[in-house]
Design a protein around this motif. Structure first.
Motif, short mmCIF file in Angstrom:
data_model
loop_
_atom_site.label_atom_id
_atom_site.label_comp_id
_atom_site.label_asym_id
_atom_site.label_seq_id
_atom_site.Cartn_x
_atom_site.Cartn_y
_atom_site.Cartn_z
N GLU A 184 0.83 -1.20 0.00
CA GLU A 184 0.00 0.00 0.00
C GLU A 184 0.87 1.26 0.00
O GLU A 184 0.58 2.26 0.65
CB GLU A 184 -0.93 0.01 1.22
CG GLU A 184 -1.97 -1.09 1.20
CD GLU A 184 -3.01 -0.87 0.12
OE1 GLU A 184 -3.62 0.21 0.10
OE2 GLU A 184 -3.19 -1.76 -0.74
N GLY A 185 2.00 1.20 -0.74
CA GLY A 185 2.86 2.37 -0.86
C GLY A 185 3.71 2.65 0.35
O GLY A 185 4.38 3.69 0.42
N MET A 186 3.75 1.75 1.35
CA MET A 186 4.53 1.97 2.57
C MET A 186 5.48 0.80 2.77
O MET A 186 5.15 -0.34 2.41
CB MET A 186 3.61 2.11 3.79
CG MET A 186 2.62 3.25 3.68
SD MET A 186 1.40 3.21 5.01
CE MET A 186 2.47 3.43 6.41
N PRO A 187 6.68 1.05 3.32
CA PRO A 187 7.62 -0.06 3.55
C PRO A 187 7.10 -1.01 4.61
O PRO A 187 6.72 -0.59 5.69
CB PRO A 187 8.89 0.66 4.01
CG PRO A 187 8.43 1.96 4.55
CD PRO A 187 7.22 2.33 3.75
N PHE A 188 7.06 -2.28 4.27
CA PHE A 188 6.62 -3.31 5.21
C PHE A 188 7.83 -3.71 6.04
O PHE A 188 8.71 -4.43 5.59
CB PHE A 188 6.06 -4.51 4.46
CG PHE A 188 5.41 -5.51 5.37
CD1 PHE A 188 4.12 -5.33 5.81
CD2 PHE A 188 6.10 -6.64 5.78
CE1 PHE A 188 3.50 -6.26 6.64
CE2 PHE A 188 5.49 -7.57 6.61
CZ PHE A 188 4.20 -7.38 7.04
N ARG A 189 7.89 -3.23 7.27
CA ARG A 189 9.05 -3.45 8.13
C ARG A 189 8.90 -4.76 8.90
O ARG A 189 7.86 -5.04 9.44
CB ARG A 189 9.21 -2.28 9.11
CG ARG A 189 9.40 -0.94 8.43
CD ARG A 189 9.24 0.19 9.42
NE ARG A 189 9.33 1.46 8.75
CZ ARG A 189 10.45 2.16 8.63
NH1 ARG A 189 11.56 1.69 9.15
NH2 ARG A 189 10.48 3.30 7.99
N ASN A 190 9.96 -5.51 8.94
CA ASN A 190 9.93 -6.75 9.70
C ASN A 190 11.29 -6.94 10.37
O ASN A 190 11.95 -7.94 10.21
CB ASN A 190 9.60 -7.94 8.80
CG ASN A 190 9.37 -9.20 9.60
OD1 ASN A 190 8.99 -9.14 10.75
ND2 ASN A 190 9.63 -10.34 8.99
N LEU A 191 11.73 -5.91 11.09
CA LEU A 191 13.04 -5.93 11.73
C LEU A 191 12.86 -6.21 13.21
O LEU A 191 12.37 -5.38 13.95
CB LEU A 191 13.73 -4.57 11.53
CG LEU A 191 13.73 -4.02 10.10
CD1 LEU A 191 14.37 -2.66 10.07
CD2 LEU A 191 14.43 -4.97 9.16
N ASN A 192 13.25 -7.41 13.65
CA ASN A 192 13.12 -7.76 15.06
C ASN A 192 11.69 -7.51 15.53
O ASN A 192 11.45 -6.81 16.52
CB ASN A 192 14.11 -6.96 15.90
CG ASN A 192 14.32 -7.56 17.27
OD1 ASN A 192 13.95 -8.69 17.52
ND2 ASN A 192 14.90 -6.78 18.16
N ASP A 193 10.74 -8.07 14.83
CA ASP A 193 9.32 -7.86 15.11
C ASP A 193 8.97 -6.38 15.04
O ASP A 193 8.11 -5.89 15.77
CB ASP A 193 8.94 -8.43 16.48
CG ASP A 193 7.43 -8.66 16.60
OD1 ASP A 193 6.79 -8.87 15.56
OD2 ASP A 193 6.91 -8.61 17.72
N ASN A 194 9.66 -5.68 14.13
CA ASN A 194 9.39 -4.26 13.88
C ASN A 194 9.79 -3.35 15.03
O ASN A 194 9.35 -2.21 15.10
CB ASN A 194 7.92 -4.04 13.55
CG ASN A 194 7.72 -2.79 12.69
OD1 ASN A 194 8.52 -2.52 11.81
ND2 ASN A 194 6.67 -2.05 12.97
N VAL A 195 10.57 -3.85 15.97
CA VAL A 195 11.04 -3.01 17.08
C VAL A 195 12.47 -2.57 16.79
O VAL A 195 13.37 -3.39 16.63
CB VAL A 195 11.00 -3.78 18.42
CG1 VAL A 195 11.59 -2.92 19.52
CG2 VAL A 195 9.57 -4.17 18.76
N THR A 196 12.68 -1.27 16.71
CA THR A 196 14.03 -0.76 16.53
C THR A 196 14.84 -1.01 17.79
O THR A 196 14.37 -0.72 18.90
CB THR A 196 14.01 0.74 16.19
OG1 THR A 196 15.36 1.23 16.13
CG2 THR A 196 13.24 1.55 17.24
N PRO A 197 16.05 -1.56 17.70
CA PRO A 197 16.81 -1.86 18.92
C PRO A 197 17.37 -0.62 19.59
O PRO A 197 17.69 -0.67 20.78
CB PRO A 197 17.92 -2.78 18.41
CG PRO A 197 18.09 -2.40 16.98
CD PRO A 197 16.72 -2.03 16.48
N VAL A 198 17.53 0.47 18.84
CA VAL A 198 18.04 1.70 19.44
C VAL A 198 17.21 2.88 18.96
O VAL A 198 16.70 2.90 17.85
CB VAL A 198 19.53 1.94 19.08
CG1 VAL A 198 20.41 0.86 19.67
CG2 VAL A 198 19.73 2.07 17.59
#
Length: 294
Positions: A212-226
């Motif tokens: 839908e025109g947006m990046p599908f994030r899947n990084l560590n369950d979408n949680v940024t580590p920092v």
């Protein structure tokens, strides 16, 4: 997290540690294992306190005044979470990177001072394992100037030194579509005592799938580590023993509004680390259902 680790029975932390170490002991090592691996009373009490409820923590810097401010800041944020969300945090805790276990805490607040000691290699090993296991560190240079990661300030230069041995992924300024902007409140800015817009999180990979025109994030369950910034969030969150704001933020109504947005950012941050990609998934539900239909 459910509070079932409390009680008069032997500490759950001690039991879990014993179970984890048990298979490692050979037939002739039981006595030595028991003598050298039994958790100390202090470590056991620390584990029980950290796991009784959701517990926020701050890294001890060696600056007594700053460490107290960080404690009071996390207490103010914890009270806000208690009254506004379903999260009921316990009293925040101070963490010594050299001696304390980090895995109990979903979020570590790390205020940066130019003079704080550099952690040992063993402490860095714990920090990297913490980041790989789903924990989050909020680095706060408290200088309101983190362009280029604060290279223009002593705190920023110290941050670069402290972060160099960490396995930190590529970073980017918080995008407008990032899940951190909507985990609980809808936010566009992330102020603390200061209002710098430069707040950095894990960057989406360049080949991120677009939905839908947006990046599908899947990084560590979408949680940024920092999360890295310089807005002095603890100062904006801090409350005294009576629950009153400890540090002045701005002036008049505008200052109180800034403090309110700072609390909302803190709530979003904690909800983000606790719920992962939940909110992001909701955005993509129509596209996912369409795919299932096809």
């Amino acid at each position: 997290l459910s509070g079932r680790l409390r009680g008069a029975r032997p500490s759950a932390a001690a039991v879990l540690l014993a179970l984890a170490l048990g298979p490692l002991a050979g037939p002739g090592t039981a006595e030595a294992q028991g003598a050298s691996s039994t958790p100390s009373a202090e470590a056991d009490a620390f584990a029980e306190a950290a796991t009784a409820e959701v517990t926020l923590a701050h890294v001890v810097t060696g600056d007594a005044q700053l460490d107290e401010l960080a404690q009071n800041g996390l207490r103010g944020l914890s009270e806000t979470l208690y009254y506004r969300t379903s999260v009921e945090p316990s009293e925040p805790m101070a963490v010594n990177l050299e001696s304390d276990e980090l895995a109990f805490f979903p979020l570590l607040y790390w205020p940066i001072t130019p003079s704080q000691p550099t952690p040992s290699p063993a402490a860095y090993a714990k920090l990297n394992e913490y980041l790989r296991s789903g924990g989050m560190i909020l680095f706060d240079t408290r200088d309101a100037d983190v362009a280029g990661f604060g290279a223009a300030s002593p705190e920023g230069r110290k941050l670069r030194e402290l972060a160099a041995p960490l396995d930190i992924p590529p970073l980017e300024p918080v995008p407008q579509d990032h899940v951190l902007t909507r985990t609980f409140y809808l936010l566009q800015d992330f102020p603390g005592r200061y209002t710098s817009r430069d707040v950095w999180v894990e960057a989406a990979p360049p080949d991120a799938e677009m939905v839908e025109g947006m990046p599908f994030r899947n990084l560590n369950d979408n949680v940024t580590p920092v999360v890295i910034g310089g807005n002095d969030w603890a100062a904006a969150w801090a409350v005294d023993s009576r629950g009153n704001p400890q540090v002045r933020v701005g002036s008049g109504f505008a200052g109180e509004r800034q403090r309110e947005i700072a609390y909302r950012f803190g709530v979003n941050l904690v909800m983000h680390v606790l719920t992962g990609n939940y909110k992001s998934d909701q955005v993509h539900v129509p596209a996912l259902l369409d795919r299932l239909g096809q």
